[in-house]
Design a protein around this motif. Structure first.
Motif, short mmCIF file in Angstrom:
data_model
loop_
_atom_site.label_atom_id
_atom_site.label_comp_id
_atom_site.label_asym_id
_atom_site.label_seq_id
_atom_site.Cartn_x
_atom_site.Cartn_y
_atom_site.Cartn_z
N SER A 31 0.84 -1.20 0.00
CA SER A 31 0.00 0.00 0.00
C SER A 31 0.88 1.25 0.00
O SER A 31 1.94 1.27 0.61
CB SER A 31 -0.93 0.01 1.21
OG SER A 31 -0.20 0.06 2.41
N TYR A 32 0.41 2.30 -0.69
CA TYR A 32 1.22 3.51 -0.75
C TYR A 32 0.34 4.76 -0.77
O TYR A 32 -0.84 4.72 -1.12
CB TYR A 32 2.14 3.50 -1.97
CG TYR A 32 1.45 3.73 -3.29
CD1 TYR A 32 1.35 5.02 -3.85
CD2 TYR A 32 0.90 2.68 -4.02
CE1 TYR A 32 0.72 5.23 -5.07
CE2 TYR A 32 0.27 2.88 -5.23
CZ TYR A 32 0.18 4.16 -5.76
OH TYR A 32 -0.45 4.38 -6.96
N ILE A 33 0.95 5.87 -0.37
CA ILE A 33 0.37 7.20 -0.50
C ILE A 33 1.36 8.03 -1.29
O ILE A 33 2.57 7.99 -1.03
CB ILE A 33 0.12 7.85 0.87
CG1 ILE A 33 -0.96 7.09 1.65
CG2 ILE A 33 -0.29 9.32 0.72
CD1 ILE A 33 -1.15 7.57 3.08
N ILE A 34 0.87 8.77 -2.27
CA ILE A 34 1.72 9.63 -3.07
C ILE A 34 1.36 11.09 -2.80
O ILE A 34 0.17 11.42 -2.65
CB ILE A 34 1.61 9.30 -4.58
CG1 ILE A 34 2.60 10.16 -5.39
CG2 ILE A 34 0.19 9.44 -5.08
CD1 ILE A 34 2.72 9.74 -6.84
N ALA A 35 2.37 11.95 -2.71
CA ALA A 35 2.13 13.37 -2.47
C ALA A 35 3.07 14.21 -3.32
O ALA A 35 4.30 14.02 -3.28
CB ALA A 35 2.33 13.70 -1.00
N ASP A 36 2.49 15.13 -4.09
CA ASP A 36 3.26 16.05 -4.93
C ASP A 36 2.35 17.22 -5.27
O ASP A 36 1.21 17.00 -5.69
CB ASP A 36 3.73 15.34 -6.20
CG ASP A 36 4.82 16.12 -6.93
OD1 ASP A 36 4.77 17.36 -6.93
OD2 ASP A 36 5.71 15.47 -7.51
N ASP A 37 2.83 18.43 -5.08
CA ASP A 37 1.99 19.59 -5.39
C ASP A 37 1.98 19.92 -6.88
O ASP A 37 1.23 20.78 -7.33
CB ASP A 37 2.43 20.82 -4.59
CG ASP A 37 3.86 21.23 -4.89
OD1 ASP A 37 4.70 20.34 -5.14
OD2 ASP A 37 4.15 22.44 -4.86
N ASP A 38 2.82 19.22 -7.67
CA ASP A 38 2.82 19.37 -9.12
C ASP A 38 1.83 18.36 -9.70
O ASP A 38 2.12 17.17 -9.80
CB ASP A 38 4.23 19.11 -9.65
CG ASP A 38 4.35 19.29 -11.16
OD1 ASP A 38 3.31 19.20 -11.86
OD2 ASP A 38 5.47 19.50 -11.64
N ILE A 39 0.65 18.83 -10.08
CA ILE A 39 -0.42 17.93 -10.50
C ILE A 39 -0.06 17.14 -11.74
O ILE A 39 -0.43 15.97 -11.88
CB ILE A 39 -1.75 18.70 -10.70
CG1 ILE A 39 -2.88 17.70 -10.97
CG2 ILE A 39 -1.63 19.74 -11.80
CD1 ILE A 39 -4.26 18.34 -10.97
#
Length: 245
Positions: free
Chosen positions: A4-12
């Motif tokens: 399982s993972y969560i991805i985070a990036d403010d560059d859509i």
């Protein structure tokens, strides 16, 4: 086995591109997609993930600051447009660091490493990850069997949080389920020297040293600021040539 993972990036745009790549890997399960670190913190409290894929630079809380704030740290892969953040990333035990834009094979290599670590942790009892044998060797759990590694084969060891990468003199590396602190206590201090939070070296492989780096043949590793005096003392002792008497 799924991861399982969560991805985070403010560059859509880059975030959506990464998701497209990750969706091609059936072993992965996405728990959340975020555009800032605080949202990741909230999601982790609701449902912890095995892996966080984090942009370093995000508004408010950076990816590195987020990892340092977590009580329980999952596996971390950092992504950034700036390779200069790699040192900071590995200082918080990231398992990999991707420079944007990363091609699919490079992304898959990073994720496959996470899958391998996840499988190793699931299938290995903590006491089986690393076993000293005698004054010359140790065993690590490797794909269901125990692999013997002779001390003289080891160039250096790199921390990956709950795991370590053992870099061998033939250029290969092996992963062991043991943290650096425990490993430091079990390996002979006559042979192995901790030079930073992240690295331990085989002193017999050392070819040069100063207050910033140690050199092992063609390999150069940084010395942690708080380790400088202990490293120089352990390597040089009282044999430093003084300019003035």
């Amino acid at each position: 086995m799924t991861l399982s993972y969560i991805i985070a990036d403010d560059d859509i745009i880059y975030r959506e591109l990464m998701l497209q790549h990750l969706n091609t890997m059936p072993e992965l399960v996405c728990l959340a997609v975020c555009d800032n670190a605080m949202e990741v913190r909230k999601k982790m409290q609701e449902q912890p993930a095995d892996l966080l894929i984090l942009d370093v630079e995000m508004p408010g809380l950076s990816g590195i600051d987020l990892v340092q704030s977590l009580a329980e740290q999952p596996m971390i892969i950092f992504i950034s447009s700036h390779s200069s953040y790699a040192v900071d990333a590995f200082n918080v035990d990231a398992i990999d660091f991707l420079v944007k834009p990363s091609p699919l094979p490079r992304i898959m290599r990073a994720v496959n490493k996470a899958l391998h670590l996840h499988e190793l942790k699931k299938n290995t009892h903590p006491d089986e990850g690393f076993k000293p044998v005698d004054d010359n060797a140790f065993f690590i759990k490797d794909k269901g069997s125990f692999l013997k590694i002779v001390y003289s084969q080891v160039m250096y060891i790199e921390s990956l949080g709950d795991f370590v990468d053992i870099h061998l003199e033939d250029g290969t590396k092996k992963i062991a389920l043991v943290n650096m602190k425990s490993l430091e206590q079990q390996l002979p201090a006559s042979l192995f020297l901790r030079i930073s939070r992240n690295f331990m070296i085989n002193k017999h492989k050392l070819t040069a040293v100063d207050s910033n780096n140690v050199v092992l043949g063609k390999i150069q590793l940084p010395v942690g600021k708080t380790y400088v005096n202990s490293v120089l003392q352990a390597v040089l002792g009282n044999n430093i040539i003084k300019r003035h008497i």
